[in-house]
Motif scaffolding. Structure first.
Motif, PDB file in Angstrom:
ATOM      1  N   SER A  47     -11.551   1.580   8.070  1.00 47.57           N
ATOM      2  CA  SER A  47     -10.717   2.748   7.771  1.00 47.57           C
ATOM      3  C   SER A  47      -9.406   2.700   8.543  1.00 47.57           C
ATOM      4  O   SER A  47      -8.366   3.125   8.037  1.00 47.57           O
ATOM      5  CB  SER A  47     -11.484   4.031   8.119  1.00 47.57           C
ATOM      6  OG  SER A  47     -12.677   4.115   7.377  1.00 47.57           O
ATOM      7  N   LEU A  48      -9.456   2.170   9.752  1.00 46.76           N
ATOM      8  CA  LEU A  48      -8.238   2.038  10.555  1.00 46.76           C
ATOM      9  C   LEU A  48      -7.237   1.110   9.861  1.00 46.76           C
ATOM     10  O   LEU A  48      -6.032   1.402   9.801  1.00 46.76           O
ATOM     11  CB  LEU A  48      -8.591   1.503  11.945  1.00 46.76           C
ATOM     12  CG  LEU A  48      -7.441   1.406  12.961  1.00 46.76           C
ATOM     13  CD1 LEU A  48      -6.901   2.797  13.274  1.00 46.76           C
ATOM     14  CD2 LEU A  48      -7.924   0.725  14.239  1.00 46.76           C
ATOM     15  N   VAL A  49      -7.734   0.006   9.320  1.00 49.48           N
ATOM     16  CA  VAL A  49      -6.865  -0.925   8.583  1.00 49.48           C
ATOM     17  C   VAL A  49      -6.296  -0.238   7.343  1.00 49.48           C
ATOM     18  O   VAL A  49      -5.100  -0.350   7.045  1.00 49.48           O
ATOM     19  CB  VAL A  49      -7.640  -2.201   8.187  1.00 49.48           C
ATOM     20  CG1 VAL A  49      -6.801  -3.072   7.255  1.00 49.48           C
ATOM     21  CG2 VAL A  49      -8.032  -3.002   9.432  1.00 49.48           C
ATOM     22  N   THR A  50      -7.146   0.495   6.641  1.00 48.42           N
ATOM     23  CA  THR A  50      -6.684   1.196   5.440  1.00 48.42           C
ATOM     24  C   THR A  50      -5.582   2.203   5.778  1.00 48.42           C
ATOM     25  O   THR A  50      -4.571   2.296   5.082  1.00 48.42           O
ATOM     26  CB  THR A  50      -7.855   1.920   4.751  1.00 48.42           C
ATOM     27  OG1 THR A  50      -8.866   0.962   4.400  1.00 48.42           O
ATOM     28  CG2 THR A  50      -7.392   2.639   3.491  1.00 48.42           C
ATOM     29  N   LEU A  51      -5.766   2.951   6.853  1.00 46.86           N
ATOM     30  CA  LEU A  51      -4.775   3.950   7.244  1.00 46.86           C
ATOM     31  C   LEU A  51      -3.455   3.315   7.661  1.00 46.86           C
ATOM     32  O   LEU A  51      -2.396   3.951   7.577  1.00 46.86           O
ATOM     33  CB  LEU A  51      -5.329   4.829   8.372  1.00 46.86           C
ATOM     34  CG  LEU A  51      -6.420   5.816   7.940  1.00 46.86           C
ATOM     35  CD1 LEU A  51      -7.090   6.432   9.164  1.00 46.86           C
ATOM     36  CD2 LEU A  51      -5.835   6.916   7.055  1.00 46.86           C
ATOM     37  N   SER A  52      -3.501   2.058   8.097  1.00 46.28           N
ATOM     38  CA  SER A  52      -2.260   1.366   8.476  1.00 46.28           C
ATOM     39  C   SER A  52      -1.341   1.198   7.270  1.00 46.28           C
ATOM     40  O   SER A  52      -0.132   1.003   7.426  1.00 46.28           O
ATOM     41  CB  SER A  52      -2.566   0.001   9.097  1.00 46.28           C
ATOM     42  OG  SER A  52      -2.982  -0.945   8.116  1.00 46.28           O
ATOM     43  N   PHE A  53      -1.898   1.300   6.043  1.00 45.69           N
ATOM     44  CA  PHE A  53      -1.072   1.193   4.837  1.00 45.69           C
ATOM     45  C   PHE A  53      -0.040   2.314   4.759  1.00 45.69           C
ATOM     46  O   PHE A  53       0.981   2.186   4.079  1.00 45.69           O
ATOM     47  CB  PHE A  53      -1.944   1.213   3.581  1.00 45.69           C
ATOM     48  CG  PHE A  53      -2.885   0.050   3.467  1.00 45.69           C
ATOM     49  CD1 PHE A  53      -2.589  -1.176   4.031  1.00 45.69           C
ATOM     50  CD2 PHE A  53      -4.094   0.191   2.794  1.00 45.69           C
ATOM     51  CE1 PHE A  53      -3.464  -2.251   3.919  1.00 45.69           C
ATOM     52  CE2 PHE A  53      -4.977  -0.880   2.670  1.00 45.69           C
ATOM     53  CZ  PHE A  53      -4.656  -2.104   3.232  1.00 45.69           C
ATOM     54  N   LEU A  54      -0.308   3.438   5.447  1.00 46.06           N
ATOM     55  CA  LEU A  54       0.656   4.540   5.466  1.00 46.06           C
ATOM     56  C   LEU A  54       1.951   4.128   6.165  1.00 46.06           C
ATOM     57  O   LEU A  54       2.999   4.739   5.965  1.00 46.06           O
ATOM     58  CB  LEU A  54       0.049   5.760   6.171  1.00 46.06           C
ATOM     59  CG  LEU A  54      -1.099   6.468   5.443  1.00 46.06           C
ATOM     60  CD1 LEU A  54      -1.714   7.531   6.332  1.00 46.06           C
ATOM     61  CD2 LEU A  54      -0.624   7.068   4.124  1.00 46.06           C
ATOM     62  N   LEU A  55       1.875   3.094   6.983  1.00 45.72           N
ATOM     63  CA  LEU A  55       3.043   2.599   7.706  1.00 45.72           C
ATOM     64  C   LEU A  55       3.710   1.417   7.006  1.00 45.72           C
ATOM     65  O   LEU A  55       4.895   1.158   7.232  1.00 45.72           O
ATOM     66  CB  LEU A  55       2.649   2.176   9.127  1.00 45.72           C
ATOM     67  CG  LEU A  55       2.020   3.246  10.021  1.00 45.72           C
ATOM     68  CD1 LEU A  55       1.578   2.628  11.343  1.00 45.72           C
ATOM     69  CD2 LEU A  55       2.979   4.398  10.252  1.00 45.72           C
ATOM     70  N   THR A  56       2.949   0.708   6.166  1.00 42.99           N
ATOM     71  CA  THR A  56       3.467  -0.556   5.638  1.00 42.99           C
ATOM     72  C   THR A  56       3.726  -0.574   4.134  1.00 42.99           C
ATOM     73  O   THR A  56       4.450  -1.450   3.651  1.00 42.99           O
ATOM     74  CB  THR A  56       2.483  -1.702   5.963  1.00 42.99           C
ATOM     75  OG1 THR A  56       1.203  -1.428   5.358  1.00 42.99           O
ATOM     76  CG2 THR A  56       2.293  -1.847   7.474  1.00 42.99           C
ATOM     77  N   THR A  57       3.137   0.357   3.391  1.00 44.81           N
ATOM     78  CA  THR A  57       3.212   0.302   1.926  1.00 44.81           C
ATOM     79  C   THR A  57       4.184   1.339   1.371  1.00 44.81           C
ATOM     80  O   THR A  57       3.915   2.546   1.459  1.00 44.81           O
ATOM     81  CB  THR A  57       1.818   0.527   1.299  1.00 44.81           C
ATOM     82  OG1 THR A  57       0.878  -0.334   1.924  1.00 44.81           O
ATOM     83  CG2 THR A  57       1.856   0.258  -0.200  1.00 44.81           C
ATOM     84  N   PRO A  58       5.294   0.920   0.784  1.00 43.52           N
ATOM     85  CA  PRO A  58       6.266   1.884   0.228  1.00 43.52           C
ATOM     86  C   PRO A  58       5.657   2.784  -0.846  1.00 43.52           C
ATOM     87  O   PRO A  58       6.053   3.949  -0.982  1.00 43.52           O
ATOM     88  CB  PRO A  58       7.357   0.981  -0.365  1.00 43.52           C
ATOM     89  CG  PRO A  58       7.219  -0.324   0.340  1.00 43.52           C
ATOM     90  CD  PRO A  58       5.753  -0.472   0.647  1.00 43.52           C
TER      91      PRO A  58
END
Length: 203
Positions: free
Chosen positions: A139-150
């Motif tokens: 889940s931590l990796v998934t939430l990192s998408f909020l920082l990296t995915t336009p």
């Protein structure tokens, strides 16, 4: 005395509640992980993977930039998006060459395994602790998408008037889906704690 009896009954319900959480997480993991074997779902995760510094190396074309129809320089994957429910063979060919489907099969298998490991925590606390920890980190990796995915934020596409609500904090459909993983993260921590307590519980 009555309050003490009620308290005891509520404590006994804890196990049922924790196990329901394990079953719930397993259902989500196995269902979503299983869908990763299908073309539409594999196509759908491309923006997340292609923009992630933790995962983009799995794709051959993750860093490629091309000109779109408006002569704007964009990430190549945006040209080959397959809308859910629509099959465009040239897009599928591109994704095949990109490694989209191979990665998705591997990711799906891993997610299904985590779900099963979480479920096994009902009977095997040590395995359950591992499942809880894996759920947290996934889940931590998934939430990192909020920082990296336009794509997790509403874009400014113009229209009849100026677009006021775009970018952070205006989550798109993809962003709202990602944000929900914070609940999964909390669930993983709760199950990890519960399993560890059972492992170290004095006899």
């Amino acid at each position: 005395m009555q309050n003490s009896s009620l308290y005891s009954r509520l404590l006994k319900l804890d196990d049922y509640f924790f196990n329901f959480l394990r079953i719930s997480i397993c259902i989500v993991m196995v269902w979503i992980g299983g869908l990763k074997a299908f073309q539409y779902e594999a196509d759908g995760i491309v923006p997340f993977v292609a923009n992630s510094p933790l995962m983009s190396f799995f794709y051959k074309n993750a860093g490629n930039k091309v000109l779109n129809n408006d002569q704007k320089l964009v990430s190549e994957y945006t040209i080959y998006k397959n809308p859910e429910g629509k099959v465009v063979q040239k897009n599928i060919n591109w994704h095949t060459q990109n490694g989209t489907y191979t990665f998705s099969y591997g990711l799906g298998t891993m997610i299904v395994i985590i779900g099963i490991v979480v479920l096994l925590g009902i009977w095997f606390p040590k395995i359950g602790a591992v499942g809880g920890a894996l759920t947290f980190f996934m889940s931590l990796v998934t939430l990192s998408f909020l920082l990296t995915t336009p794509e997790v934020y509403v874009p400014d596409l113009g229209g009849d008037g100026p677009t006021i609500q775009y970018g952070f904090p205006y989550l798109s459909g993809a962003g709202r889906l990602v944000l929900k993983d914070i609940i999964m993260m909390a669930g993983g921590l709760v199950l990890f704690s519960d399993s560890v307590k059972k492992v170290v519980k004095p006899f």
